[in-house]
Design a protein around this motif. Structure first.
Motif, mmCIF file in Angstrom:
data_model
loop_
_atom_site.group_PDB
_atom_site.id
_atom_site.type_symbol
_atom_site.label_atom_id
_atom_site.label_comp_id
_atom_site.label_asym_id
_atom_site.label_seq_id
_atom_site.Cartn_x
_atom_site.Cartn_y
_atom_site.Cartn_z
ATOM 1 N N LEU A 13 -3.805 54.511 6.274
ATOM 2 C CA LEU A 13 -3.901 55.988 6.725
ATOM 3 C C LEU A 13 -4.274 56.965 5.471
ATOM 4 O O LEU A 13 -3.699 56.775 4.502
ATOM 5 N N TYR A 31 -4.927 61.168 4.152
ATOM 6 C CA TYR A 31 -4.536 62.571 4.507
ATOM 7 C C TYR A 31 -5.623 63.395 3.462
ATOM 8 O O TYR A 31 -5.200 63.194 2.355
ATOM 9 N N GLY A 57 4.800 59.758 3.129
ATOM 10 C CA GLY A 57 3.868 59.427 4.109
ATOM 11 C C GLY A 57 5.062 59.123 5.126
ATOM 12 O O GLY A 57 4.453 58.515 6.391
ATOM 13 N N SER A 65 3.521 60.963 8.330
ATOM 14 C CA SER A 65 2.418 60.428 8.932
ATOM 15 C C SER A 65 2.431 58.951 9.548
ATOM 16 O O SER A 65 1.607 58.763 10.620
ATOM 17 N N LYS A 73 3.687 59.749 13.196
ATOM 18 C CA LYS A 73 2.684 60.188 14.073
ATOM 19 C C LYS A 73 1.874 58.839 14.465
ATOM 20 O O LYS A 73 1.238 58.992 15.498
ATOM 21 N N ALA A 104 -1.586 60.646 15.400
ATOM 22 C CA ALA A 104 -2.492 60.588 13.992
ATOM 23 C C ALA A 104 -3.331 59.376 13.962
ATOM 24 O O ALA A 104 -3.146 58.463 14.696
ATOM 25 N N SER A 125 -5.310 56.442 12.629
ATOM 26 C CA SER A 125 -5.041 55.306 11.483
ATOM 27 C C SER A 125 -5.790 54.379 11.514
ATOM 28 O O SER A 125 -6.444 54.083 12.817
ATOM 29 N N PRO A 157 1.442 67.969 2.982
ATOM 30 C CA PRO A 157 2.824 67.917 3.660
ATOM 31 C C PRO A 157 3.770 69.055 3.832
ATOM 32 O O PRO A 157 3.787 69.768 2.788
#
Length: 502
Positions: free
Chosen positions: A13, A15, A43, A46, A49, A55, A57, A402
């Motif tokens: 993933l 960001y 993370g 993340s 999610k 999110a 991924s 974040p």
């Protein structure tokens, strides 16, 4: 034989083009309840999610729900921040709007929100009252969403999650904004739904956890690493050794008045509901106070009076910086002498400003930057960016950071002008233990120079050392006022006498 419920293989993933999770593998077996802890920005959110499917991924995430269970076959994720909309579908609220009568008429009530949620998920309404009572939320059913404090919004989301009892429940920083009793009752409720079959994933660095948590992990360099219960409080959280920026450490704060705040029989009401009741409180220049009380005790409303955001300040006998409110001063004249951070301010802050713009805007008490600040202000801002370890994010938009890093940027914004009065309303929400210690050390340094401090925090272990006095609210009234230093000195004297050998 183990039964995998969540199986993650080679999860990647990014960001904002930066790798966060790299070929991460994790298997959660039936009857396992996990705590995911560690540093802010590693993370954790993340990953949560991605498991919940909110999110994007790359990799494989497989959920094996229990077909024999009566619980909903779903992964339910409760975010740290709750974004609600008004009755017209708008969500672009501003900070002072919660005190605007017209806004309360265009946002849904708690009761309506819960009724909609219950009907959507076909829940039993006779189960709701006990959950509301356990979290101290029963009396808020007729409040509108915009009137709720951050802790009350957190409780509302927790009420929904516990009522739903999904097969997999992920809670992101569930204890943020909750008082001690609410935390204890939440843990009891989590233990109940765990016994009923819900599997938990908690993202938290808090020490008080439900007894059903039996697995622990951190994310390091994009990988999930399982740890023991003891390892989560290890050396990873040692305080950073970095001097306070010189422009803050060397500047003595002076006050034009010996009396910063004076409230005489202050009352605040919304219709028939009394939020503050006959408040009498005096804060002298240079004093360091902690303001405490359970969720809904009136802390946020009290602070809104001081910051000039609450319109009922003018209807009360209330003095600020030696002047009676309503005697001719503007709200901006008040704000230029105050540095403020609160969960609500973070909520409504402009997310499209960069880190640099957000911090330097503290000189102007604006949400974002709308002018050239000049050389000296830029230098001071850069010093704070370095102090909080945000150099690589200087030109990053706030909404691309974040949550913990956003919080650090807003903390820097709060102190950049070295204000006369510093109001820190649960300033360390979303920070890890290392960042919390680092920030409180900075507060201690600032307060050696004459700054007056009001600090809102539920737990003694997370307060700066400089705190001298405590005011405790209960149901909108002052329950007690205490000189902490005197209490400590008395306790130490008693201990010395008891330990003296005759």
């Amino acid at each position: 034989m183990s039964q995998p419920v969540v199986h993650i293989a080679n999860l990647n993933l990014k960001y904002q083009s930066k790798p966060v999770l790299q070929d991460l593998n994790w298997t959660i077996n039936r009857y396992e309840n996990w705590l995911l802890c560690g540093t802010s920005g590693s993370g954790k959110t993340s990953l949560a999610k991605a498991i919940a499917g909110v999110a994007h991924s790359y990799g494989n995430i497989k959920i094996e729900f229990n077909a024999q269970s009566n619980l909903p076959a779903t992964v339910y994720y409760v975010a740290n921040w709750f974004q609600f909309k008004d009755l017209e579908g708008q969500s672009n609220f501003y900070y002072q709007q919660r005190y605007n009568k017209q806004s309360t008429e265009t946002t849904a009530t708690v009761k309506a929100e819960l009724e909609s949620f219950g009907k959507k998920h076909a829940l039993q309404f006779n189960e709701l009252d006990s959950i509301l009572a356990a979290l101290g939320f029963s009396e808020l059913k007729h409040s509108t969403l915009i009137q709720l404090s951050s802790g009350e919004h957190k409780k509302l989301q927790l009420v929904k999650a516990i009522w739903l009892k999904p097969q997999v429940l992920i809670l992101d920083l569930p204890y943020n904004g909750l008082d001690t009793l609410s935390r204890q009752n939440l843990n009891a409720l989590l233990e109940e739904i765990s016994e009923a079959g819900t599997q938990l994933i908690l993202i938290s660095n808090d020490d008080e956890l439900p007894s059903c948590i039996n697995r622990f992990a951190v994310i390091k360099e994009g990988q999930l690493v399982e740890i023991s219960a003891d390892e989560r409080t290890g050396n990873e959280f040692d305080t950073l050794d970095q001097p306070v920026p010189a422009f803050l450490a060397e500047t003595m704060v002076t006050s034009s008045s010996a009396e910063i705040i004076k409230m005489i029989d202050v009352n605040i009401s919304y219709g028939e509901k009394r939020v503050l009741k006959n408040i009498n409180w005096e804060v002298k220049a240079g004093e360091k106070w902690v303001l405490q009380g359970h969720n809904g005790s009136g802390k946020s409303t009290l602070l809104s009076l001081i910051c000039g955001d609450h319109p009922q300040a003018y209807a009360n006998n209330f003095h600020l910086f030696g002047n009676k409110r309503g005697s001719g001063e503007s709200i901006w004249e008040i704000k230029k002498r105050i540095g403020l951070i609160s969960p609500e301010l973070h909520w409504y802050f402009d997310p499209s400003a960069t880190v640099f713009q957000s911090i330097v805007s503290g000189f102007y008490d604006s949400s974002g930057l709308f002018c050239d600040p000049g050389y000296s202000k830029k230098v001071q801002t850069d010093e704070l960016i370095s102090y909080f370890g945000l150099d690589e994010f200087k030109n990053t938009l706030m909404n691309e950071l974040p949550l913990g890093k956003q919080r650090l940027a807003l903390l820097a914004r709060t102190i950049v002008k070295n204000p006369e009065l510093l109001i820190l309303d649960e300033p360390c929400q979303g920070l890890d233990q290392q960042q919390t210690k680092h920030f409180n050390r900075l507060v201690d340094g600032l307060c050696k120079n004459g700054t007056t401090l009001i600090y809102v925090g539920h737990f003694e272990s997370q307060l700066p050392d400089c705190i001298e006095k405590r005011i405790l609210l209960e149901n909108g009234a002052v329950k007690s006022v205490e000189n902490i230093l005197e209490s400590v000195e008395i306790a130490e004297s008693v201990e010395n006498v008891e330990n003296f050998e005759y």
